[in-house]
Write a protein that holds these residues in place. Structure first.
Motif, PDB file in Angstrom:
ATOM      1  N   THR A 225      -1.286  13.747  -6.183  1.00 46.47           N
ATOM      2  CA  THR A 225      -0.878  14.435  -7.549  1.00 46.47           C
ATOM      3  C   THR A 225       0.324  15.399  -7.056  1.00 46.47           C
ATOM      4  O   THR A 225       1.414  15.632  -7.744  1.00 46.47           O
TER       5      THR A 225
ATOM      6  N   ASP B 158       0.950  -1.055   0.025  1.00 46.78           N
ATOM      7  CA  ASP B 158       0.124  -0.002  -0.024  1.00 46.78           C
ATOM      8  C   ASP B 158       0.858   1.200   0.117  1.00 46.78           C
ATOM      9  O   ASP B 158       1.995   1.371   0.972  1.00 46.78           O
ATOM     10  N   ASN B 159       0.477   2.280  -0.975  1.00 45.75           N
ATOM     11  CA  ASN B 159       1.517   3.452  -0.813  1.00 45.75           C
ATOM     12  C   ASN B 159       0.797   4.697  -0.932  1.00 45.75           C
ATOM     13  O   ASN B 159      -0.241   4.708  -1.904  1.00 45.75           O
TER      14      ASN B 159
ATOM     15  N   ARG C 292      -9.770  11.199  -8.164  1.00 48.87           N
ATOM     16  CA  ARG C 292     -10.131  12.329  -7.064  1.00 48.87           C
ATOM     17  C   ARG C 292     -10.956  13.390  -7.686  1.00 48.87           C
ATOM     18  O   ARG C 292     -10.849  13.705  -8.785  1.00 48.87           O
TER      19      ARG C 292
ATOM     20  N   ASP D 193      -5.754  14.979   4.302  1.00 48.37           N
ATOM     21  CA  ASP D 193      -6.307  13.748   4.645  1.00 48.37           C
ATOM     22  C   ASP D 193      -6.066  13.644   6.081  1.00 48.37           C
ATOM     23  O   ASP D 193      -4.968  14.253   6.801  1.00 48.37           O
TER      24      ASP D 193
ATOM     25  N   ARG E 200     -10.477  12.010   3.530  1.00 49.47           N
ATOM     26  CA  ARG E 200     -10.188  13.510   3.256  1.00 49.47           C
ATOM     27  C   ARG E 200     -10.822  14.302   4.682  1.00 49.47           C
ATOM     28  O   ARG E 200     -11.885  14.210   4.955  1.00 49.47           O
TER      29      ARG E 200
HETATM   30  P1  AMP Z   1      -4.599  11.842  -6.266  1.00 52.93           P
HETATM   31  O1  AMP Z   1      -4.194  13.317  -6.236  1.00 52.93           O
HETATM   32  O2  AMP Z   1      -5.913  11.884  -7.347  1.00 52.93           O
HETATM   33  O3  AMP Z   1      -3.808  10.880  -6.513  1.00 52.93           O
HETATM   34  O4  AMP Z   1      -5.512  11.645  -4.820  1.00 52.93           O
HETATM   35  C1  AMP Z   1      -4.639  11.930  -3.676  1.00 52.93           C
HETATM   36  C2  AMP Z   1      -5.738  11.422  -2.773  1.00 52.93           C
HETATM   37  O5  AMP Z   1      -5.971   9.945  -2.853  1.00 52.93           O
HETATM   38  C3  AMP Z   1      -4.981  11.526  -1.282  1.00 52.93           C
HETATM   39  O6  AMP Z   1      -5.137  12.720  -0.848  1.00 52.93           O
HETATM   40  C4  AMP Z   1      -5.777  10.315  -0.519  1.00 52.93           C
HETATM   41  O7  AMP Z   1      -6.995  11.074  -0.190  1.00 52.93           O
HETATM   42  C5  AMP Z   1      -5.986   9.403  -1.572  1.00 52.93           C
HETATM   43  N1  AMP Z   1      -4.999   8.375  -1.388  1.00 52.93           N
HETATM   44  C6  AMP Z   1      -4.097   8.111  -2.201  1.00 52.93           C
HETATM   45  N2  AMP Z   1      -3.521   7.167  -2.015  1.00 52.93           N
HETATM   46  C7  AMP Z   1      -3.978   6.420  -0.935  1.00 52.93           C
HETATM   47  C8  AMP Z   1      -3.637   5.133  -0.005  1.00 52.93           C
HETATM   48  N3  AMP Z   1      -2.531   4.553  -0.237  1.00 52.93           N
HETATM   49  N4  AMP Z   1      -4.599   5.191   0.847  1.00 52.93           N
HETATM   50  C9  AMP Z   1      -5.484   5.799   1.372  1.00 52.93           C
HETATM   51  N5  AMP Z   1      -5.734   7.130   0.594  1.00 52.93           N
HETATM   52  C10 AMP Z   1      -5.184   7.420  -0.508  1.00 52.93           C
END
Ligand code: AMP
Length: 628
Positions: free
Chosen positions: A391, A386-387, A507, A481, A496
């Motif tokens: 963006t 899990d990572n 997102r 987050d 979030r």
């Molecule tokens: P994006 O910028 O479209 O990649 O979305 C980023 C958002 O996705 C983050 O602020 C989190 O809310 C969520 N997110 C991304 N990776 C994870 C993860 N491994 N676990 C939980 N939420 C995640």
């Protein structure tokens, strides 16, 4: 201290020495004279004085040593196409496209908007753009005309690169009519549109503006275009992402920091070495695809697999067949994709022996424990990682870093902060660092490391006011987050803090969806919230007050939901539209969105002393009961 801790510690406490060392992984045309200039916080400039070029580092410098190695392996289960490009062939193709862009008048600093399906030409266009010092903005092919128009007006591209169509689930998805409608809507008009014709859908062309890729390429077959050496902080690309307002933000990335951090991330986080193969199943329109389909694998001298198609066609074994046949070592995908596969028999994953597949990285949304356990069992010896990132961050912020140390993992946790990210969980109320297991806002103490967002395109003020103004006591970057950290230092992401929802790893801003709904003349008022969904993680649902209540019908609800397809794209379409006669608001007219969200999650709606009419909440409650 273990290797992870020592490495992380050095990245924070001996920051400049740490990054100076990492920067040796790429070629610099002129060496930098300062590692980090943080004299104007929260803006950070990395590798000041250095000049470099992304295309040189990802392609040219590998031609001598690995010219015959496959750089890009394209597989489409939609058109049954499969093509391999060696580093040498990539070099030739990218040169041609760079010459084409120059021929269309693109020079250093100009923007090139790329609205393309998942085909190699999209990758050539990205590299060609940065080769000549121009700035690309890739727009996800699933976005409709109005969203595309908004991005055209913000980025003001000189040239748009597009294609006739994409293909999904065996159906042709035309791009050109959407692009034409977007250009019509936009105030800014591109000078030229370069069109790659896949011969999937007929295209109407505008003479003088629209240029045929294939014909134009023929006049540039042997043209060599020198790399433009740009300052490390020169923008390489803009990628739009949703926030709390209706207007997406253009995340701006630099050049030097981006090149250094993506290269090092391949080795340190993703556990690859030059010559090995990575398969990232994302789309080039999202940050994960930008980074781990396009830039990082090539910067690191690896082979990248680019896949057009879905995980279920021709059958649910397709991804694992690709991994087996191509010695994929590291795969990167999303929890939603795994949940889609979870509905199928696990035997599909076991059909092909996968002795070389070591790591499956999953990002973009929370990885629920049942899904993590299922895929871990289904894939046997493959480590499921899990990572967590965004963006904005440009690469993982919290992740196991298997190239540094293979630290034990806990289900439900992306593990530990990545080198360079000084993560701090702060109490929303007091700003104090939270205790173990206590929920806080995930923040990053600036400077953000190299490769992270440098500003909002064209709007420095918005960068500061959006990301660095959450806490009065300290100027820290807010991720928006919630998270906790346990006594052993493992982080858990809880969702979030703002009005952003995450649909199948994508997102989306609820305000953006509301604005789209509002463009339908039948809609008087509306509210959109995200609700939990077993497959997609979350889906949007909408509460709508009609202008004319006598129009209430199922057909009206469908028509209202479809407005979102037209304005944003089908990915943002509400899973349900509920017609109500009023929305819960404060007496001053502010929507009580948090109360609606609380009801959606089966929680108490909170303090309602300011509500104008409690009956509004009852209508929402009744709708959720029906939805459940
Ligand atoms: P994006 O910028 O479209 O990649 O979305 C980023 C958002 O996705 C983050 O602020 C989190 O809310 C969520 N997110 C991304 N990776 C994870 C993860 N491994 N676990 C939980 N939420 C995640």
């Amino acid at each position: 201290m273990g290797a992870y801790e020592t490495h992380f510690d050095r990245s924070i406490n001996e920051r400049d020495a740490f990054w100076a060392e990492e920067a040796k992984l790429i070629d610099w045309h002129t060496p930098f004279t300062q590692v980090c200039d943080f004299s104007n916080p929260p803006f950070a400039k990395w590798f000041v004085g250095g000049t470099t070029n992304l295309c040189h580092n990802a392609i040219d410098r590998h031609v001598a040593t690995r010219g015959e190695q496959t750089a890009l392996h394209f597989i489409s289960s939609e058109t049954n196409a499969e093509t391999k490009y060696t580093y040498r062939q990539m070099h030739s193709e990218v040169n041609r496209v760079a010459a084409m862009l120059q021929g269309l008048g693109v020079t250093k600093g100009d923007r090139v908007l790329i609205y393309m399906p998942m085909i190699p030409e999209a990758v050539f266009a990205m590299f060609a753009t940065v080769r000549i010092g121009a700035i690309h903005s890739v727009v996800f092919g699933g976005f409709a005309s109005a969203s595309l128009a908004m991005r055209i007006d913000d980025a003001k591209p000189k040239v748009i690169v597009s294609a006739d169509a994409g293909m999904r689930m065996g159906k042709v998805v035309p791009y050109k009519p959407l692009l034409d409608a977007a250009i019509e809507l936009a105030v800014h008009k591109p000078a030229k549109v370069l069109l790659f014709d896949r011969h999937l859908a007929p295209m109407q062309t505008t003479p003088g503006r629209d240029i045929d890729w294939a014909a134009f390429r023929l006049s540039h077959m042997t043209t060599q275009v020198a790399c433009e050496w740009v300052e490390s902080s020169h923008p390489s690309y803009i990628l739009y992402t949703s926030g709390t307002t209706g207007k997406p933000k253009g995340v701006q990335r630099d050049t030097g920091g981006h090149a250094v951090t993506l290269t090092t991330s391949m080795y340190k986080i993703f556990g690859l070495k030059a010559g090995e193969t990575m398969f990232c199943t994302s789309d080039i329109g999202w940050v994960v695809g930008h980074c781990y389909i396009v830039y990082a694998p090539l910067l690191a001298g690896c082979t990248t697999i680019m896949y057009e198609g879905v995980p279920l066609r021709p059958d649910p074994a397709i991804w694992w067949k690709i991994c087996a046949e191509n010695n994929v070592k590291t795969m990167s995908s999303s929890p939603t994709a795994i949940r889609v596969l979870k509905k199928q028999d696990a035997k599909f994953m076991q059909q092909y022996p996968l002795p070389n597949l070591k790591y499956l990285f999953l990002a973009g949304e929370p990885l629920d424990e049942p899904t993590a356990r299922w895929v871990s069992d289904a894939l046997g010896g493959v480590a499921i990682i899990d990572n967590y990132w965004q963006t904005e961050s440009g690469y993982p912020v919290i992740s196991a870093q298997v190239g540094v140390e293979d630290t034990p993992r806990k289900f439900g946790s992306p593990s530990f902060p990545v080198y360079g990210f000084n993560v701090k969980l702060k109490s929303e109320a007091t700003g104090k660092v939270t205790a173990a297991d206590e929920k806080g806002v995930l923040t990053i103490v600036p400077p953000l490391p190299p490769g992270a967002m440098t500003t909002v395109w064209g709007d420095d003020e918005r960068f500061v006011s959006t990301y660095f103004s959450t806490f009065a006591d300290e100027q820290v970057y807010s991720s928006f987050d919630w998270a906790t950290r346990d006594a052993q230092g493992y982080y858990f992401i809880l969702g979030r803090t703002d009005d952003v929802i995450n649909v199948a790893g994508h997102r989306l801003g609820t305000r953006e969806i509301e604005e789209a709904l509002q463009s339908n003349p039948m809609v008087a008022e509306c509210a959109v919230v995200g609700v939990a969904d077993p497959l997609k993680g979350q889906v949007p649902i909408a509460f709508v007050v009609l202008r004319d209540p006598s129009q209430a019908s199922d057909a009206t609800k469908i028509a209202i939901a479809q407005t979102v397809d037209k304005e944003i794209g089908a990915i943002a379409r509400p899973a349900a539209v509920y017609l109500v006669t009023l929305l819960p608001k404060t007496r001053s007219g502010k929507l009580l969105r948090r109360s609606i969200q609380a009801l959606a999650e089966g929680r108490d709606p909170g303090d309602l002393t300011t509500i104008e009419d409690p009956a509004a909440l009852e209508q929402i409650r009744a709708a959720f009961t029906k939805h459940a």
